[in-house]
Scaffold this motif. Sequence first.
Motif, PDB file in Angstrom:
ATOM      1  N   LEU A 500       0.825  -1.207   0.000  1.00  0.00           N
ATOM      2  CA  LEU A 500       0.000   0.000   0.000  1.00  0.00           C
ATOM      3  C   LEU A 500       0.863   1.262   0.000  1.00  0.00           C
ATOM      4  O   LEU A 500       0.486   2.288  -0.563  1.00  0.00           O
ATOM      5  N   TYR A 501       2.015   1.203   0.647  1.00  0.00           N
ATOM      6  CA  TYR A 501       2.879   2.386   0.744  1.00  0.00           C
ATOM      7  C   TYR A 501       3.399   2.837  -0.619  1.00  0.00           C
ATOM      8  O   TYR A 501       3.867   3.972  -0.761  1.00  0.00           O
ATOM      9  N   ALA A 502       3.353   1.957  -1.619  1.00  0.00           N
ATOM     10  CA  ALA A 502       3.979   2.229  -2.914  1.00  0.00           C
ATOM     11  C   ALA A 502       3.109   3.068  -3.838  1.00  0.00           C
ATOM     12  O   ALA A 502       3.525   3.396  -4.948  1.00  0.00           O
ATOM     13  N   TYR A 503       1.888   3.433  -3.385  1.00  0.00           N
ATOM     14  CA  TYR A 503       0.974   4.170  -4.251  1.00  0.00           C
ATOM     15  C   TYR A 503       0.615   5.520  -3.634  1.00  0.00           C
ATOM     16  O   TYR A 503       0.875   5.778  -2.459  1.00  0.00           O
ATOM     17  N   VAL A 504      -0.015   6.368  -4.430  1.00  0.00           N
ATOM     18  CA  VAL A 504      -0.442   7.685  -3.958  1.00  0.00           C
ATOM     19  C   VAL A 504      -1.564   7.493  -2.948  1.00  0.00           C
ATOM     20  O   VAL A 504      -2.617   6.944  -3.268  1.00  0.00           O
ATOM     21  N   LEU A 505      -1.346   7.963  -1.735  1.00  0.00           N
ATOM     22  CA  LEU A 505      -2.316   7.772  -0.662  1.00  0.00           C
ATOM     23  C   LEU A 505      -2.485   9.069   0.123  1.00  0.00           C
ATOM     24  O   LEU A 505      -1.667   9.985   0.003  1.00  0.00           O
ATOM     25  N   PRO A 506      -3.543   9.169   0.940  1.00  0.00           N
ATOM     26  CA  PRO A 506      -3.792  10.407   1.688  1.00  0.00           C
ATOM     27  C   PRO A 506      -2.634  10.770   2.605  1.00  0.00           C
ATOM     28  O   PRO A 506      -1.911   9.908   3.096  1.00  0.00           O
ATOM     29  N   LEU A 507      -2.502  12.075   2.857  1.00  0.00           N
ATOM     30  CA  LEU A 507      -1.360  12.599   3.586  1.00  0.00           C
ATOM     31  C   LEU A 507      -1.231  11.989   4.975  1.00  0.00           C
ATOM     32  O   LEU A 507      -0.130  11.681   5.425  1.00  0.00           O
ATOM     33  N   GLU A 508      -2.361  11.803   5.686  1.00  0.00           N
ATOM     34  CA  GLU A 508      -2.253  11.336   7.059  1.00  0.00           C
ATOM     35  C   GLU A 508      -1.641   9.946   7.137  1.00  0.00           C
ATOM     36  O   GLU A 508      -1.087   9.542   8.150  1.00  0.00           O
ATOM     37  N   SER A 512       3.484   9.144   8.956  1.00  0.00           N
ATOM     38  CA  SER A 512       4.241   8.241   9.820  1.00  0.00           C
ATOM     39  C   SER A 512       5.585   7.900   9.178  1.00  0.00           C
ATOM     40  O   SER A 512       6.614   7.836   9.853  1.00  0.00           O
ATOM     41  N   ILE A 513       5.594   7.683   7.856  1.00  0.00           N
ATOM     42  CA  ILE A 513       6.843   7.410   7.138  1.00  0.00           C
ATOM     43  C   ILE A 513       7.757   8.628   7.190  1.00  0.00           C
ATOM     44  O   ILE A 513       8.966   8.510   7.417  1.00  0.00           O
ATOM     45  N   GLU A 514       7.192   9.818   6.993  1.00  0.00           N
ATOM     46  CA  GLU A 514       7.997  11.039   7.032  1.00  0.00           C
ATOM     47  C   GLU A 514       8.603  11.254   8.415  1.00  0.00           C
ATOM     48  O   GLU A 514       9.743  11.700   8.542  1.00  0.00           O
ATOM     49  N   SER A 515       7.850  10.913   9.448  1.00  0.00           N
ATOM     50  CA  SER A 515       8.372  11.046  10.814  1.00  0.00           C
ATOM     51  C   SER A 515       9.556  10.110  11.026  1.00  0.00           C
ATOM     52  O   SER A 515      10.553  10.479  11.658  1.00  0.00           O
ATOM     53  N   LEU A 516       9.461   8.900  10.499  1.00  0.00           N
ATOM     54  CA  LEU A 516      10.562   7.945  10.616  1.00  0.00           C
ATOM     55  C   LEU A 516      11.810   8.474   9.918  1.00  0.00           C
ATOM     56  O   LEU A 516      12.918   8.375  10.440  1.00  0.00           O
ATOM     57  N   LEU A 517      11.634   9.049   8.710  1.00  0.00           N
ATOM     58  CA  LEU A 517      12.781   9.551   7.955  1.00  0.00           C
ATOM     59  C   LEU A 517      13.381  10.801   8.596  1.00  0.00           C
ATOM     60  O   LEU A 517      14.576  11.058   8.461  1.00  0.00           O
ATOM     61  N   ALA A 518      12.554  11.569   9.273  1.00  0.00           N
ATOM     62  CA  ALA A 518      13.058  12.777   9.933  1.00  0.00           C
ATOM     63  C   ALA A 518      13.931  12.429  11.142  1.00  0.00           C
ATOM     64  O   ALA A 518      14.897  13.128  11.441  1.00  0.00           O
TER      65      ALA A 518
END
Length: 581
Positions: A500-508, A512-518
């Motif tokens: 599911l992560y590999a497709y365009v999905l809603p921001l919310e 969580s992924i962006e928080s991990l990368l930050a």
Amino acid sequence: MQDTSISTAQEAGGEISFRDRVFQEVLHLLGQGEMSKVDFKREPTDIAKLAKEIAAIANTDDPQATYYQDSDLRDFGFVIVGAVNGDITGYDDWREHNCPPEEEEKVKDCLIQRLQNYIYPLPNLGLYRFEREGKPFWVILIYPSYEQPHVMLKDGPDVQKHAVYVRKVSTSQLAGAEDYARFLRKAVKGAVEPLESELADLKRRFEALEGSWSILQKLLMQKGLESLFAGEAPSSAEIQGGLSHLALSPGGSLEEVARSMRLFKMDPVEEALFREVARLREGLTNLPWHLSGDPGEWWQVLKQVEELTQPLLRGLGELIVADREDKYALLVQRALESLGRAAIPPYFVTSWSPSAEALRLHPLLLSVHHLGMLAHFHRRAAYLKLILDLAFQTRVEQNPRNVLPWLRDYFYTHTYAFFEAKYASWCDPLGWHLYNLLFVDPALTWIHLPPAVREEAAQYASPSSPSGALAIYMEGEFVLGLLALKPQLGAQRVRPLYGLYAYVLPLERIKSIESLLARPPEHLCQILDLSGKTFEPYLRALAENLGGSAKCFSGASYFKGLADQAASGTLGSCPPTPPTP
């Protein structure tokens, strides 16, 4: 200026985005008039009055209301700013509330900061700026509340400190006795349901313990230890003492002494783990090697396989939680390799349907996703490494292949027709099925997550995932995707792990992924060999190799943006590994 309308970039399943669904619902509600969960305002009133309306709507339950058009938005509250009597009058200036005039995220942050001084607890809110026939207007979206009552913290115009307000039709009033009774019933229900779940889990464990004691009694009888104990059940110390007695007995035969020494050194976790895998493999031997292709038959067999796998998944979940020292990681790897071999047809089976073989790999696929996600969220580096090193093979392809990404590809190649028929509207039907099984019902991964992770999930709540579990699942999928890329970095052809992560999905769902990368976690940096580095090469590999589908856009551009941020130094980097003394 054009109307805000349905976005051409659709999210998973070809469904319109959550923002567009809110817009459509607002257009419908404007024609319905003010209701118990819907309020129109020409412009924002005094902040105390606005807080009163928001709290009153949050304290009001109306799940059976007929005035909603979108059933997924039923019981959400709507405060539409810039509307009077169902007509858009326009509003776009929040400066009187000391907020930026037009920037959506900044206005939301500003309002939440001010509302926190008036409402406790503050309900979950969304804020959207739309345009209709060139007129801007705003929507404050109030999520269904599970924390009622929401109490006023300050006095204000027509607002009483410590008061609780509810909506009656289209006006806000002080809560009455029936409202407090409703709050109490809801609070009791919210407290009891988790207890009922825990009691059911305790009952299951107790029954398993009874079964284990029965097995132990038989084992003791088989090994000639029944003479050592009579009457009440022996303690573990007594059992060990008995085994030592046999081992050291001067009159014992070599066979007796050797057997007792083996039993004395037996690790109960190792024994239980391989016994659980053996039980599952035995259950898989009863499955047919030929399936007709009938979807009904196939789904029936799939359900049987998933039920057979659940005890192993529960056990692995408990083991991850308990094994803080990663003591059993290598044993789990051996057990899962054994489980994977259950898919290889015996040589007396000369023909089989590929979907029947794939079904026998389903327990391994479930175990990899379950274990990998739990290892990430519990920060168990050794368990992540075992997933990275784990391999499987089929009878046709004798050379072992890494489970990441090839196990999922192999399984889906032979089963996609069944999943796409059932989940026709979703970009990744298999990913959606795994999410529902592991995080929704029976939620075997979700219930073994650290409590802090489950609490964090609430900030990612959405109509399709009220608990926010979908965002957490996608973060786990993303981590598995990174593991799949590690041995492929630098290769001419890279095969990413899809999900599911590999497709365009809603921001919310991707925050969580962006928080991990930050803030890259140490255990993941360690496994990916990224000491002092960013995730740029992994993000770049996703950007360059992810593809879309006939129904959905790929997330490649999203990961390219993240890769560019990493390259520019605006994304987090892994801490450097301290030098070895």
